[in-house]
Scaffold this motif. Structure first.
Motif, PDB file in Angstrom:
ATOM      1  N   ALA A  68       0.866  -1.505   0.222  1.00 17.43           N
ATOM      2  CA  ALA A  68      -0.149  -0.190   0.159  1.00 17.43           C
ATOM      3  C   ALA A  68       1.251   1.533  -0.243  1.00 17.43           C
ATOM      4  CB  ALA A  68      -0.921  -0.302   1.256  1.00 17.43           C
ATOM      5  N   ALA A  69       2.025   1.274   0.497  1.00 17.82           N
ATOM      6  CA  ALA A  69       2.985   2.244   0.793  1.00 17.82           C
ATOM      7  C   ALA A  69       3.536   2.391  -0.289  1.00 17.82           C
ATOM      8  CB  ALA A  69       3.211   2.375   2.215  1.00 17.82           C
ATOM      9  N   GLY A  70       4.093   1.709  -1.032  1.00 17.37           N
ATOM     10  CA  GLY A  70       4.737   1.461  -2.073  1.00 17.37           C
ATOM     11  C   GLY A  70       4.069   1.835  -3.576  1.00 17.37           C
ATOM     12  N   MET A  71       2.311   1.956  -3.431  1.00 16.23           N
ATOM     13  CA  MET A  71       1.987   2.106  -4.484  1.00 16.23           C
ATOM     14  C   MET A  71       1.422   3.336  -3.910  1.00 16.23           C
ATOM     15  SD  MET A  71      -0.640  -1.404  -5.007  1.00 16.23           S
ATOM     16  CE  MET A  71      -1.669  -1.207  -3.491  1.00 16.23           C
ATOM     17  N   CYS A  72       1.660   4.128  -2.979  1.00 17.87           N
ATOM     18  CA  CYS A  72       1.395   5.208  -2.431  1.00 17.87           C
ATOM     19  C   CYS A  72       1.963   6.421  -3.195  1.00 17.87           C
ATOM     20  CB  CYS A  72       0.828   5.810  -1.476  1.00 17.87           C
ATOM     21  SG  CYS A  72      -1.068   5.379  -1.279  1.00 17.87           S
ATOM     22  N   PHE A  73       3.195   5.577  -2.560  1.00 19.07           N
ATOM     23  CA  PHE A  73       4.437   6.559  -2.990  1.00 19.07           C
ATOM     24  C   PHE A  73       4.544   7.077  -4.749  1.00 19.07           C
ATOM     25  CE2 PHE A  73       9.549   7.244  -4.168  1.00 19.07           C
ATOM     26  CZ  PHE A  73      10.016   8.272  -3.520  1.00 19.07           C
TER      27      PHE A  73
ATOM     28  N   ILE B  76       4.305   9.896  -9.927  1.00 21.58           N
ATOM     29  CA  ILE B  76       2.943  10.563 -11.448  1.00 21.58           C
ATOM     30  C   ILE B  76       2.714  11.580 -11.756  1.00 21.58           C
ATOM     31  CG2 ILE B  76       1.781   8.681 -12.974  1.00 21.58           C
ATOM     32  CD1 ILE B  76       4.944   8.069 -12.906  1.00 21.58           C
ATOM     33  N   THR B  77       1.956  11.268 -10.503  1.00 26.96           N
ATOM     34  CA  THR B  77       0.680  13.155 -10.233  1.00 26.96           C
ATOM     35  C   THR B  77       1.774  14.534 -10.136  1.00 26.96           C
ATOM     36  OG1 THR B  77      -0.145  11.656  -8.235  1.00 26.96           O
ATOM     37  CG2 THR B  77      -0.323  14.371  -8.540  1.00 26.96           C
ATOM     38  N   ARG B  78       3.275  14.124  -9.414  1.00 23.73           N
ATOM     39  CA  ARG B  78       3.605  15.830  -9.402  1.00 23.73           C
ATOM     40  C   ARG B  78       4.397  15.721 -10.419  1.00 23.73           C
ATOM     41  NH1 ARG B  78       7.664  16.541  -4.520  1.00 23.73           N
ATOM     42  NH2 ARG B  78       8.011  18.670  -6.319  1.00 23.73           N
ATOM     43  N   LYS B  79       4.388  14.616 -11.273  1.00 24.58           N
ATOM     44  CA  LYS B  79       5.592  15.125 -13.138  1.00 24.58           C
ATOM     45  C   LYS B  79       3.738  15.426 -13.632  1.00 24.58           C
ATOM     46  CE  LYS B  79       7.043  13.287 -16.972  1.00 24.58           C
ATOM     47  NZ  LYS B  79       8.330  14.530 -16.654  1.00 24.58           N
ATOM     48  N   LYS B  80       2.731  14.073 -13.575  1.00 24.27           N
ATOM     49  CA  LYS B  80       1.762  14.905 -14.533  1.00 24.27           C
ATOM     50  C   LYS B  80       1.173  16.805 -13.728  1.00 24.27           C
ATOM     51  CE  LYS B  80      -2.406  13.332 -15.911  1.00 24.27           C
ATOM     52  NZ  LYS B  80      -3.316  12.125 -16.087  1.00 24.27           N
TER      53      LYS B  80
ATOM     54  N   GLY C 254       3.484  18.871 -13.602  1.00 20.04           N
ATOM     55  CA  GLY C 254       4.368  19.921 -13.952  1.00 20.04           C
ATOM     56  C   GLY C 254       5.324  20.032 -13.032  1.00 20.04           C
ATOM     57  N   ASP C 255       5.942  19.652 -12.024  1.00 16.90           N
ATOM     58  CA  ASP C 255       6.802  19.553 -10.811  1.00 16.90           C
ATOM     59  C   ASP C 255       8.153  18.855 -11.203  1.00 16.90           C
ATOM     60  OD1 ASP C 255       4.363  20.525  -9.413  1.00 16.90           O
ATOM     61  OD2 ASP C 255       4.453  18.773  -8.077  1.00 16.90           O
ATOM     62  N   ASP C 256       7.994  18.351 -12.634  1.00 19.52           N
ATOM     63  CA  ASP C 256       9.707  17.495 -13.027  1.00 19.52           C
ATOM     64  C   ASP C 256      10.631  18.723 -13.345  1.00 19.52           C
ATOM     65  OD1 ASP C 256      11.602  15.654 -12.945  1.00 19.52           O
ATOM     66  OD2 ASP C 256      11.348  14.849 -14.367  1.00 19.52           O
ATOM     67  N   VAL C 257      10.477  19.594 -13.697  1.00 20.56           N
ATOM     68  CA  VAL C 257      11.098  21.173 -13.716  1.00 20.56           C
ATOM     69  C   VAL C 257      12.670  20.761 -14.165  1.00 20.56           C
ATOM     70  CG1 VAL C 257      11.876  23.581 -14.397  1.00 20.56           C
ATOM     71  CG2 VAL C 257       9.656  22.728 -13.236  1.00 20.56           C
ATOM     72  N   ASP C 258      14.042  20.610 -14.947  1.00 20.54           N
ATOM     73  CA  ASP C 258      14.724  20.134 -14.742  1.00 20.54           C
ATOM     74  C   ASP C 258      14.765  19.247 -14.524  1.00 20.54           C
ATOM     75  OD1 ASP C 258      15.826  22.614 -15.942  1.00 20.54           O
ATOM     76  OD2 ASP C 258      15.752  23.626 -13.767  1.00 20.54           O
ATOM     77  N   GLY C 259      14.158  18.227 -14.676  1.00 21.22           N
ATOM     78  CA  GLY C 259      14.694  16.990 -13.677  1.00 21.22           C
ATOM     79  C   GLY C 259      15.041  16.488 -12.162  1.00 21.22           C
ATOM     80  N   VAL C 260      13.997  17.304 -11.313  1.00 23.91           N
ATOM     81  CA  VAL C 260      13.728  17.378 -10.037  1.00 23.91           C
ATOM     82  C   VAL C 260      13.760  15.825  -9.764  1.00 23.91           C
ATOM     83  CG1 VAL C 260      14.200  19.431  -9.436  1.00 23.91           C
ATOM     84  CG2 VAL C 260      12.025  18.664  -9.172  1.00 23.91           C
ATOM     85  N   LEU C 261      12.780  15.591  -9.993  1.00 23.86           N
ATOM     86  CA  LEU C 261      12.264  14.552  -9.516  1.00 23.86           C
ATOM     87  C   LEU C 261      12.981  13.047  -9.977  1.00 23.86           C
ATOM     88  CD1 LEU C 261       8.637  14.475 -10.720  1.00 23.86           C
ATOM     89  CD2 LEU C 261       9.645  14.911  -8.935  1.00 23.86           C
ATOM     90  N   PRO C 262      13.035  12.300  -8.773  1.00 22.11           N
ATOM     91  CA  PRO C 262      14.309  11.326  -8.963  1.00 22.11           C
ATOM     92  C   PRO C 262      13.283  10.321  -9.888  1.00 22.11           C
ATOM     93  CG  PRO C 262      12.880  10.938  -6.485  1.00 22.11           C
ATOM     94  CD  PRO C 262      12.165  12.370  -7.587  1.00 22.11           C
ATOM     95  N   TYR C 263      14.254   9.107 -10.178  1.00 26.56           N
ATOM     96  CA  TYR C 263      14.005   7.725 -10.590  1.00 26.56           C
ATOM     97  C   TYR C 263      14.020   6.972  -9.361  1.00 26.56           C
ATOM     98  CZ  TYR C 263      14.287   4.198 -14.001  1.00 26.56           C
ATOM     99  OH  TYR C 263      14.006   2.989 -14.920  1.00 26.56           O
ATOM    100  N   ILE C 264      13.010   6.093  -9.520  1.00 26.79           N
ATOM    101  CA  ILE C 264      12.807   5.250  -8.801  1.00 26.79           C
ATOM    102  C   ILE C 264      12.613   3.798  -8.880  1.00 26.79           C
ATOM    103  CG2 ILE C 264      10.763   4.137  -6.778  1.00 26.79           C
ATOM    104  CD1 ILE C 264      11.779   7.550  -6.424  1.00 26.79           C
ATOM    105  N   THR C 265      13.454   3.137  -8.456  1.00 25.86           N
ATOM    106  CA  THR C 265      13.456   1.629  -8.491  1.00 25.86           C
ATOM    107  C   THR C 265      12.909   0.495  -7.731  1.00 25.86           C
ATOM    108  OG1 THR C 265      15.742   1.882  -9.640  1.00 25.86           O
ATOM    109  CG2 THR C 265      14.558  -0.453  -9.247  1.00 25.86           C
ATOM    110  N   CYS C 266      11.709  -0.278  -7.722  1.00 21.86           N
ATOM    111  CA  CYS C 266      10.528  -0.440  -6.587  1.00 21.86           C
ATOM    112  C   CYS C 266      10.868  -2.060  -7.006  1.00 21.86           C
ATOM    113  CB  CYS C 266       9.060   0.103  -6.877  1.00 21.86           C
ATOM    114  SG  CYS C 266       8.720  -1.354  -5.712  1.00 21.86           S
TER     115      CYS C 266
END
Length: 155
Positions: A29-34, A39-43, A45-57
């Motif tokens: 449940a927590a991993g799915m929420c994360f 993806i919500t932040r990406k949609k 527009g919060d990923d200006v200059d690639g600030v969001l991390p790349y996640i390996t689950c």
């Protein structure tokens, strides 16, 4: 095991971005929420200059859901299944205590539901909420901002 940064090109942009890599242990449940938050932040527009991390689950089981997954009786003693609830369990916490504001129980079920829900209904609610922004979010393999590796043990 992971380098601090990974080279990743953004869609529609020729320059290379350096993303911080993050290991997410478990797709319950927590991993799915994360993953949904990412993806919500990406949609949004919060990923200006690639600030969001790349996640390996990394998920030990062959599917998402964590302790809420259905486990066949003949596999209950396998390590990835030892922490799972039995099929007949019902939540002992009222659903209102963990309802998502962006995806209500009424939206999911289409009608009012009791305060305490069975395991299978909660699992389906968690999974469907995770997929509202990206229907492929829980698919195994590489995606733009994350990848999921099922049947993988982390030691």
């Amino acid at each position: 095991m992971f380098p601090d940064k990974v080279s990743n090109s953004l869609v529609g942009n020729n320059r290379k971005e350096k993303r911080t890599r993050v290991a997410l242990i478990g797709c319950g449940a927590a991993g799915m929420c994360f993953l949904n938050a990412l993806i919500t932040r990406k949609k949004r527009g919060d990923d200006v200059d690639g600030v969001l991390p790349y996640i390996t689950c990394f998920e030990q089981a062959s599917e998402p859901g964590g302790c809420w997954r259905h486990v066949p009786k003949d596999t209950q003693n396998q390590s990835q299944n030892l922490a799972c609830w039995y099929d007949e369990v019902w939540s002992n916490i009222a659903k209102e205590c963990f309802e998502f504001p962006d995806y209500t129980y009424k939206q999911h079920f289409g009608h009012s539901v009791p305060a305490f829900l069975p395991r299978k209904d909660l699992l389906e609610y968690f999974k469907q909420r995770t997929l509202i922004n990206d229907r492929t979010l829980l698919d195994e393999g590489k995606h733009e901002l994350h990848e999921i590796r099922f049947s993988t043990i982390v030691t």
